[in-house]
Scaffold this motif. Structure first.
Motif, PDB file in Angstrom:
ATOM      1  N   LEU A 179       0.812  -1.448   0.008  1.00  0.00           N
ATOM      2  CA  LEU A 179      -0.097  -0.064   0.090  1.00  0.00           C
ATOM      3  C   LEU A 179       1.087   1.174   0.010  1.00  0.00           C
ATOM      4  N   THR A 222      -1.440  -6.272  -7.527  1.00  0.00           N
ATOM      5  CA  THR A 222      -2.922  -6.698  -7.016  1.00  0.00           C
ATOM      6  C   THR A 222      -2.873  -8.075  -6.506  1.00  0.00           C
ATOM      7  N   ARG A 237      -1.383  -9.093  -3.457  1.00  0.00           N
ATOM      8  CA  ARG A 237      -2.312  -8.887  -2.297  1.00  0.00           C
ATOM      9  C   ARG A 237      -3.101  -9.817  -1.799  1.00  0.00           C
ATOM     10  N   ARG A 238      -3.440 -10.821  -2.925  1.00  0.00           N
ATOM     11  CA  ARG A 238      -4.477 -11.788  -2.402  1.00  0.00           C
ATOM     12  C   ARG A 238      -4.246 -12.437  -1.188  1.00  0.00           C
ATOM     13  N   ILE A 273      -2.600 -11.810   1.473  1.00  0.00           N
ATOM     14  CA  ILE A 273      -2.274 -10.968   2.608  1.00  0.00           C
ATOM     15  C   ILE A 273      -3.432 -10.365   2.996  1.00  0.00           C
ATOM     16  N   PHE A 279     -17.276  -1.612   3.558  1.00  0.00           N
ATOM     17  CA  PHE A 279     -18.025  -0.886   2.216  1.00  0.00           C
ATOM     18  C   PHE A 279     -19.373  -0.588   2.910  1.00  0.00           C
ATOM     19  N   ALA A 317     -14.896  -9.714  -2.337  1.00  0.00           N
ATOM     20  CA  ALA A 317     -13.616 -10.053  -2.891  1.00  0.00           C
ATOM     21  C   ALA A 317     -13.529 -11.659  -3.347  1.00  0.00           C
ATOM     22  N   VAL A 319     -12.872 -11.314  -7.094  1.00  0.00           N
ATOM     23  CA  VAL A 319     -11.118 -11.692  -7.215  1.00  0.00           C
ATOM     24  C   VAL A 319     -10.977 -13.197  -7.496  1.00  0.00           C
ATOM     25  N   MET A 363     -10.655 -14.059   2.142  1.00  0.00           N
ATOM     26  CA  MET A 363      -9.566 -14.666   0.957  1.00  0.00           C
ATOM     27  C   MET A 363      -8.570 -15.569   1.390  1.00  0.00           C
ATOM     28  N   ALA A 404     -10.172  -2.222  -0.228  1.00  0.00           N
ATOM     29  CA  ALA A 404     -10.328  -2.851  -1.484  1.00  0.00           C
ATOM     30  C   ALA A 404      -9.230  -3.520  -2.074  1.00  0.00           C
ATOM     31  N   ALA A 405      -8.088  -2.450  -2.263  1.00  0.00           N
ATOM     32  CA  ALA A 405      -6.904  -2.881  -2.617  1.00  0.00           C
ATOM     33  C   ALA A 405      -6.017  -3.951  -2.034  1.00  0.00           C
ATOM     34  N   LEU A 445      -7.632  -6.372  -0.475  1.00  0.00           N
ATOM     35  CA  LEU A 445      -8.393  -7.549  -0.507  1.00  0.00           C
ATOM     36  C   LEU A 445      -8.042  -8.077  -1.923  1.00  0.00           C
ATOM     37  N   GLY A 446      -7.194  -7.430  -2.707  1.00  0.00           N
ATOM     38  CA  GLY A 446      -6.325  -7.948  -4.260  1.00  0.00           C
ATOM     39  C   GLY A 446      -7.573  -7.621  -5.186  1.00  0.00           C
ATOM     40  N   MET A 447      -8.216  -6.474  -4.915  1.00  0.00           N
ATOM     41  CA  MET A 447      -9.090  -5.966  -6.093  1.00  0.00           C
ATOM     42  C   MET A 447      -8.267  -5.049  -6.808  1.00  0.00           C
ATOM     43  N   GLY A 448      -8.491  -5.028  -8.238  1.00  0.00           N
ATOM     44  CA  GLY A 448      -7.725  -4.299  -9.114  1.00  0.00           C
ATOM     45  C   GLY A 448      -8.485  -2.835  -9.030  1.00  0.00           C
ATOM     46  N   ARG A 475     -11.805  -2.441 -10.718  1.00  0.00           N
ATOM     47  CA  ARG A 475     -12.912  -3.158 -10.066  1.00  0.00           C
ATOM     48  C   ARG A 475     -13.267  -2.189  -8.968  1.00  0.00           C
TER      49      ARG A 475
END
Lengths: 270, 332
Positions: free
Chosen positions: A70, A103, A106-107, A109, A119, A131, A135, A183, B202-203, B205-208, B211
């Protein structure tokens, strides 16, 4: 672990099982004039729970945010499961990864934030399946099933249809934990997960985290909860002014700190 | 500290001899309200003015209410309304699509892109729409021929500007491109209004990026974008009347061309006013529906259903004394 081991870790897949979960080497990061990380070396083993302590502004949160890219580090390197984060090595040169590749990294982690960051336009259940469906490409039914299991685990199954703002802070943070777990991360980063909570709500979040630690999840936790560190952490790392000052078991660091700055910091919690 | 003496009477509230530190026993129930004579005066004044207005509307023969009634439902007027609505819809679509593009471009990390998009907004917001419309209409004086092809290379299609840029196209271009500049600022404001933590979560969580924009940022930005867009639609509906200078038969031009013939100026202008009011009122109602939809999750209350709103039903958990219903309690 030594430098030799970390070099072995960059070798593709070969020794994947023995590679530590996180290896940070001489990580540096500056924001304009201010250097917030001044050469951080840190390892987190598989299944280990490491608590990062330190005064505010010491760079703990920034370091945590570097681990899933990040924040982009300026120098040094971070490997997670032997994979270089945010960059790619080819021969002698190092290249920035494309956004899509970052991206992808990050899945595995998971991250939990101080302000939950659920959200608000989605229900609790929608938050948790967003996600996995979007994703990982799970079917909605499948994702819902897993989500309900996770929500049951954090004790919020009956809130699945609520919107985040209808929940208390502690409940929101537990949903955020469930959302990250959906995830199936191999590593979880907690960035001051209880700092925004009313004191009476801190316990429920810590209990959930304790439960995860008991299950063997690898966790890196930035917190001011000394009690949690004492009870749950395998290792405590004390940071100040962008550097790691002291590392050891909770007994070593919390009960008989060697560094005077650690002592000064801990004395405030007595 | 309890007081022991009997309640003070109204005549001598302060006179009762109280021991030091004690307060008289008072009950404020039934207290007389404060009078507002000035408000009453204003109401009276408005009432007189209102009566005068009604008298004027009824007795002034120049309104020709009969003529208004005759034209109100006329087919020519209907065609003018259709043109006005068409122009509004198409210009707004161009405005919204262009606005999203320009907004995203302005927020780009690429300096050239963001500067060009910024210049677009500066240019089109800085020139009155009426001037832009007239300019598009007279484009042929500047560019007699328009062609599409490889830049500086061969042409594929070409034609005379005068046949290509009809008044209708000039109107669409003028209104749409101008609107895109305003919409760009609205969209950008909406995107910036969403908490940065949302993107980060969101990032993480692996979202592009695409998205995140589509699933997380835009749905939330809509809450900031919809209300000003609604007023833009209403403004656009009114701004289409400017195209009457291009001799395009919208509502205003239609009534003008009738009264230029018949000299029934006032009644026909009233027909136009009434229709504009009808259309803007419909838009106001539509806007509230959409706002309610995008406000879901924004409050602690459950979102109100479409029909409850449409039928003016009170929401069960509204913060009013009567709404202490079991429904409201179950929520918390």
């Amino acid at each position: 672990m030594t430098v030799q081991d970390t070099q072995a870790a960059t070798a593709p897949e070969a020794a994947a099982a023995e590679v530590p979960m996180v290896v940070a080497q001489r990580v540096r990061k500056r924001f304009g004039q201010l250097e917030v990380l001044r050469g951080i070396d840190l390892e987190v083993g598989r299944g280990e729970v490491v608590v990062l302590l330190g005064p505010s502004g010491s760079g703990k949160s920034t370091f945590l945010r570097c681990i899933n890219h990040l924040e982009q580090i300026d120098a040094g390197s971070i490997h997670v499961e032997g994979r270089l984060i945010g960059f790619r090595r080819s021969g002698e040169r190092v290249h920035h990864l494309r956004p899509r590749e970052v991206t992808r990294q990050r899945r595995d982690i998971g991250m939990v934030f101080q302000h939950f960051n659920l959200f608000p336009h989605q229900t609790v259940l929608e938050n948790v399946i967003e996600a996995p469906v979007g994703v990982l490409g799970l079917s909605k039914a499948e994702a819902r099933k897993t989500a309900m299991e996770l929500l049951t685990r954090v004790g919020l199954a009956e809130k699945a249809a609520s919107y985040p703002r209808q929940l208390s802070g502690g409940q929101q943070q537990r949903v955020a934990i469930a959302r990250a777990l959906a995830m199936r991360p191999k590593l979880m980063l907690f960035d001051e997960p209880t700092s925004a909570l009313d004191p009476e709500l801190v316990g429920e979040v810590l209990a959930t985290m304790r439960d995860l630690a008991r299950d063997g999840l690898t966790m890196l936790v930035v917190t001011h909860e000394i009690g949690f560190a004492k009870e749950v952490a395998d290792r405590v790392v004390f940071m100040d002014d962008g550097q790691v000052l002291e590392t050891g078991t909770p007994q070593e660091v919390l009960d008989s700190p060697a560094n005077p700055r650690t002592r000064a910091f801990l004395s405030r919690f007595l | 500290m309890a007081t022991t003496q009997p309640p003070a009477t109204r005549d001598d509230p302060g006179k009762a001899e109280l021991p030091p530190g004690a307060v008289p026993v008072v009950d404020v129930a039934g207290a007389s309200p404060v009078r507002h004579p000035l408000r009453w005066l204003a109401v009276l004044l408005l009432a007189v003015l209102g009566a005068q207005l009604v008298h004027f509307l009824v007795t002034n023969p120049h309104f020709e209410w009969g003529t208004v009634g005759a034209y109100f439902g006329a087919q020519v007027i209907g065609q003018g309304i259709v043109t006005t609505v068409e122009l509004t819809a198409i210009a707004m679509l161009i405005g919204i699509a262009g606005g999203v593009l320009v907004a995203v471009g302005r927020m780009s990390e690429n300096r050239v892109l963001s500067t060009v998009c910024g210049a677009y907004v500066w240019f089109f917001r800085g020139i009155p729409v009426l001037v832009q419309l007239v300019f598009w209409y007279n484009l042929s004086a500047l560019l007699p021929r328009i062609s599409f092809g490889v830049p500086f290379g061969p042409e594929f299609i070409s034609g005379h500007t005068n046949t290509l840029i009809t008044p209708w196209l000039a109107a669409i271009l003028g209104l749409g491109l101008n609107e895109a500049a305003y919409m760009a600022e609205i969209v950008r404001g909406g995107l910036l209004g969403v908490d940065q933590g949302q993107t980060e979560a969101a990032a993480a969580l692996g979202m592009g990026r695409a998205r995140i924009l589509r699933r997380v940022i835009l749905p939330q930005a809509m809450r900031f974008i919809i209300p000003p867009t609604g007023s833009q639609v209403i403004n656009m509906l009114k701004a289409t009347s400017l195209v009457s200078v291009l001799a395009l038969a919208d509502l205003l031009y239609t009534v003008q061309s009738i009264y230029n013939r018949t000299f029934e100026t006032i009644p026909l202008l009233i027909v136009a006013c009434l229709w504009y009011l009808v259309m803007t009122s419909v838009l106001y109602v539509g806007q509230s529906f959409i706002e309610r939809y995008y406000a879901r999750g924004a409050t602690r209350h459950a979102p109100q259903g479409f029909w409850n709103f449409a039928l003016f039903r009170r929401r069960p958990d509204a913060p009013s004394p009567a709404a202490d219903s079991p429904l409201a309690k179950e929520e918390t």
